[in-house]
Write a protein that holds these residues in place. Sequence first.
Motif, PDB file in Angstrom:
ATOM      1  N   TYR A  95       0.823  -1.213   0.000  1.00  0.00           N
ATOM      2  CA  TYR A  95       0.000   0.000   0.000  1.00  0.00           C
ATOM      3  C   TYR A  95       0.853   1.257   0.000  1.00  0.00           C
ATOM      4  CZ  TYR A  95      -4.461  -2.358   0.340  1.00  0.00           C
ATOM      5  OH  TYR A  95      -5.575  -3.100   0.047  1.00  0.00           O
ATOM      6  N   VAL A  96       1.973   1.230   0.725  1.00  0.00           N
ATOM      7  CA  VAL A  96       2.861   2.395   0.732  1.00  0.00           C
ATOM      8  C   VAL A  96       3.399   2.639  -0.678  1.00  0.00           C
ATOM      9  CG1 VAL A  96       5.070   3.278   1.594  1.00  0.00           C
ATOM     10  CG2 VAL A  96       3.458   2.159   3.160  1.00  0.00           C
ATOM     11  N   LEU A  97       3.847   1.589  -1.346  1.00  0.00           N
ATOM     12  CA  LEU A  97       4.344   1.744  -2.711  1.00  0.00           C
ATOM     13  C   LEU A  97       3.234   2.158  -3.665  1.00  0.00           C
ATOM     14  CD1 LEU A  97       6.646  -1.390  -2.775  1.00  0.00           C
ATOM     15  CD2 LEU A  97       7.440   0.953  -2.994  1.00  0.00           C
ATOM     16  N   ALA A  98       2.050   1.570  -3.507  1.00  0.00           N
ATOM     17  CA  ALA A  98       0.937   1.907  -4.396  1.00  0.00           C
ATOM     18  C   ALA A  98       0.554   3.371  -4.282  1.00  0.00           C
ATOM     19  CB  ALA A  98      -0.261   1.019  -4.082  1.00  0.00           C
ATOM     20  N   ALA A  99       0.579   3.909  -3.069  1.00  0.00           N
ATOM     21  CA  ALA A  99       0.253   5.322  -2.876  1.00  0.00           C
ATOM     22  C   ALA A  99       1.371   6.240  -3.333  1.00  0.00           C
ATOM     23  CB  ALA A  99      -0.056   5.584  -1.405  1.00  0.00           C
ATOM     24  N   SER A 100       2.595   5.672  -3.492  1.00  0.00           N
ATOM     25  CA  SER A 100       3.779   6.461  -3.847  1.00  0.00           C
ATOM     26  C   SER A 100       4.083   6.437  -5.339  1.00  0.00           C
ATOM     27  CB  SER A 100       4.999   5.927  -3.078  1.00  0.00           C
ATOM     28  OG  SER A 100       4.782   5.904  -1.684  1.00  0.00           O
ATOM     29  N   SER A 101       3.385   5.609  -6.096  1.00  0.00           N
ATOM     30  CA  SER A 101       3.706   5.414  -7.509  1.00  0.00           C
ATOM     31  C   SER A 101       3.637   6.721  -8.288  1.00  0.00           C
ATOM     32  CB  SER A 101       2.734   4.405  -8.114  1.00  0.00           C
ATOM     33  OG  SER A 101       2.894   4.338  -9.518  1.00  0.00           O
ATOM     34  N   PRO A 102       4.668   7.020  -9.090  1.00  0.00           N
ATOM     35  CA  PRO A 102       4.642   8.256  -9.870  1.00  0.00           C
ATOM     36  C   PRO A 102       3.617   8.244 -11.001  1.00  0.00           C
ATOM     37  CG  PRO A 102       6.888   7.397  -9.637  1.00  0.00           C
ATOM     38  CD  PRO A 102       5.952   6.320  -9.197  1.00  0.00           C
ATOM     39  N   ARG A 103       3.302   7.046 -11.550  1.00  0.00           N
ATOM     40  CA  ARG A 103       2.439   6.982 -12.725  1.00  0.00           C
ATOM     41  C   ARG A 103       1.112   6.262 -12.497  1.00  0.00           C
ATOM     42  NH1 ARG A 103       6.035   4.774 -17.597  1.00  0.00           N
ATOM     43  NH2 ARG A 103       3.950   4.728 -18.545  1.00  0.00           N
ATOM     44  N   TYR A 104       1.088   5.298 -11.591  1.00  0.00           N
ATOM     45  CA  TYR A 104      -0.122   4.494 -11.406  1.00  0.00           C
ATOM     46  C   TYR A 104      -0.500   4.401  -9.929  1.00  0.00           C
ATOM     47  CZ  TYR A 104       1.057   2.984 -16.147  1.00  0.00           C
ATOM     48  OH  TYR A 104       1.367   2.939 -17.487  1.00  0.00           O
ATOM     49  N   PRO A 105      -0.676   5.534  -9.247  1.00  0.00           N
ATOM     50  CA  PRO A 105      -0.961   5.475  -7.809  1.00  0.00           C
ATOM     51  C   PRO A 105      -2.409   5.087  -7.528  1.00  0.00           C
ATOM     52  CG  PRO A 105      -1.046   7.739  -8.555  1.00  0.00           C
ATOM     53  CD  PRO A 105      -0.597   6.924  -9.748  1.00  0.00           C
ATOM     54  N   VAL A 106      -2.633   4.613  -6.316  1.00  0.00           N
ATOM     55  CA  VAL A 106      -3.994   4.413  -5.824  1.00  0.00           C
ATOM     56  C   VAL A 106      -4.313   5.559  -4.870  1.00  0.00           C
ATOM     57  CG1 VAL A 106      -3.798   1.925  -6.056  1.00  0.00           C
ATOM     58  CG2 VAL A 106      -3.325   2.992  -3.832  1.00  0.00           C
ATOM     59  N   SER A 107      -5.589   5.787  -4.652  1.00  0.00           N
ATOM     60  CA  SER A 107      -6.005   6.873  -3.767  1.00  0.00           C
ATOM     61  C   SER A 107      -5.839   6.463  -2.308  1.00  0.00           C
ATOM     62  CB  SER A 107      -7.468   7.232  -4.026  1.00  0.00           C
ATOM     63  OG  SER A 107      -8.312   6.245  -3.463  1.00  0.00           O
ATOM     64  N   PRO A 108      -5.693   7.409  -1.398  1.00  0.00           N
ATOM     65  CA  PRO A 108      -5.629   7.062   0.020  1.00  0.00           C
ATOM     66  C   PRO A 108      -6.827   6.257   0.498  1.00  0.00           C
ATOM     67  CG  PRO A 108      -4.913   9.324  -0.314  1.00  0.00           C
ATOM     68  CD  PRO A 108      -5.447   8.845  -1.630  1.00  0.00           C
ATOM     69  N   GLN A 109      -7.970   6.416  -0.154  1.00  0.00           N
ATOM     70  CA  GLN A 109      -9.150   5.677   0.289  1.00  0.00           C
ATOM     71  C   GLN A 109      -8.987   4.171   0.090  1.00  0.00           C
ATOM     72  OE1 GLN A 109     -11.593   6.973   2.145  1.00  0.00           O
ATOM     73  NE2 GLN A 109     -10.194   8.724   2.014  1.00  0.00           N
TER      74      GLN A 109
ATOM     75  N   LEU B 123       3.777   8.446   1.759  1.00  0.00           N
ATOM     76  CA  LEU B 123       3.472   8.360   3.186  1.00  0.00           C
ATOM     77  C   LEU B 123       2.657   9.557   3.643  1.00  0.00           C
ATOM     78  CD1 LEU B 123       6.889   7.003   4.506  1.00  0.00           C
ATOM     79  CD2 LEU B 123       4.695   5.792   4.571  1.00  0.00           C
ATOM     80  N   VAL B 124       2.997  10.727   3.148  1.00  0.00           N
ATOM     81  CA  VAL B 124       2.213  11.917   3.484  1.00  0.00           C
ATOM     82  C   VAL B 124       0.786  11.770   2.956  1.00  0.00           C
ATOM     83  CG1 VAL B 124       1.962  14.387   3.036  1.00  0.00           C
ATOM     84  CG2 VAL B 124       4.214  13.447   3.642  1.00  0.00           C
ATOM     85  N   ARG B 125       0.630  11.278   1.743  1.00  0.00           N
ATOM     86  CA  ARG B 125      -0.713  11.083   1.177  1.00  0.00           C
ATOM     87  C   ARG B 125      -1.559  10.170   2.059  1.00  0.00           C
ATOM     88  NH1 ARG B 125      -1.414   8.468  -3.960  1.00  0.00           N
ATOM     89  NH2 ARG B 125      -3.412   9.556  -4.074  1.00  0.00           N
ATOM     90  N   LEU B 126      -0.928   9.164   2.662  1.00  0.00           N
ATOM     91  CA  LEU B 126      -1.660   8.210   3.478  1.00  0.00           C
ATOM     92  C   LEU B 126      -1.852   8.676   4.922  1.00  0.00           C
ATOM     93  CD1 LEU B 126      -0.109   4.819   2.283  1.00  0.00           C
ATOM     94  CD2 LEU B 126      -2.248   5.905   1.557  1.00  0.00           C
TER      95      LEU B 126
END
Length: 420
Positions: free
Chosen positions: A201-215, A409-412
Amino acid sequence: MSKPGQKTIPAADEALLEEVQRRTFRYFWDFAHPVSGLARDRYDPSKPDSLDIVVTGGSGFGVMAIIVAVEHRWITRDEALERLLRMTGFLLAADSFHGVLPHMLHGATGKTFHFGRKDDGGDLVETAFLLVGLLCARQYFAGDEAPERELRARITQLWEETEWDWHTHGWGNVLTWHWSPNHGWAMNFELRGWNECLIAYVLAASSPRYPVSPQVYHNGWAEGRDFRNGRSYYGLDLPLGPDFGGPLFFAHYSFLGLDPRGLKDRYADYWQQNVQHVAINRAHCLANPNGFKGYGEAAWGLTACDGPDGYGAFAPDRDAGVIAPTAALSSIAYAPEAALAALKHFHGALGGRLWRDYGFVDAFCEARDWVADTHLAIDQGPIVVMIENYRTGLLWRLFMSCPEIRQGLVRLGFESPHLR
């Protein structure tokens, strides 16, 4: 923020830790696949056919071990770069599915090894473990020379092309572990906490091109059945996780690069979570309610490993008398005195049976007079990495220096001394 490397560790203990790290590192250096350079899944003298199979996540752990080896001058920087360029070149040409690599590959061809009948595609969690190691290498090899620039470019390509959002089915509110080109989402294993998958989840939220939302983190991961705990075991409070905490790799795999010191969000203080998890696991071994031979002050540690009846995820509520050296040794940052006592016992009194060419064997069970002949990449790697984090904090510093990870991490909603 305190740094483990600033502690005064007795010289004899330092020498023993170095010996264990260096011997264990050989699994990833001497025993690596000769074509790809990736980590073989396991050393098992009874199964020579397994020598062609390399593992994605364990190779990420191996990358981190290679960084440790350069830092301690067991190998040269040029030797490490040659190996890492071979590994990354192989990975860029290997089978991938929306940028996500499979759990295992054929080490000579890069073709997917079918881990199960429907597990023949992308494995998001194994890919996450791989990328943590690669991102640490990107930060470590920061020179201007052409090989280091090329390595960074390859790692960035592998990182940026991983489609994390695809693993929400393109629209859902939780990450899914597997996708297959033949079976789609048929395995349907959702990543809900608490387990080893926080790092995904940390990597997914950090992705430069394919991120997931904090939700996706808050509504998927943090809504797992075993996410919140809040109960007490052996007089020790456990913030998150299943009863008794589960196997100890929960406290290791996500935290090889992700620094738990001062890491907090709305759900937990992750240093406290891991310290309590380790303490409960050890307290169970000391209480030894099942009366297994061999448990004691210096013989503890239940996690996923080989056992006399096959591989299992051993834990206080699934205790079969099987102790894995990786469980205690990889917990050294959380319980240094207890881990060092276990290390000295495994290396000393039990060393004649447990200590081999690639470090400690995977596990043993004194109740059944059984000792594994195997080594597993996913168990050897954390020994090298977590001992190093205890000694110097090296891998924690490298991973937490990635600007994308800090933003994620900030996004989450995380707090960390690295974010100040």
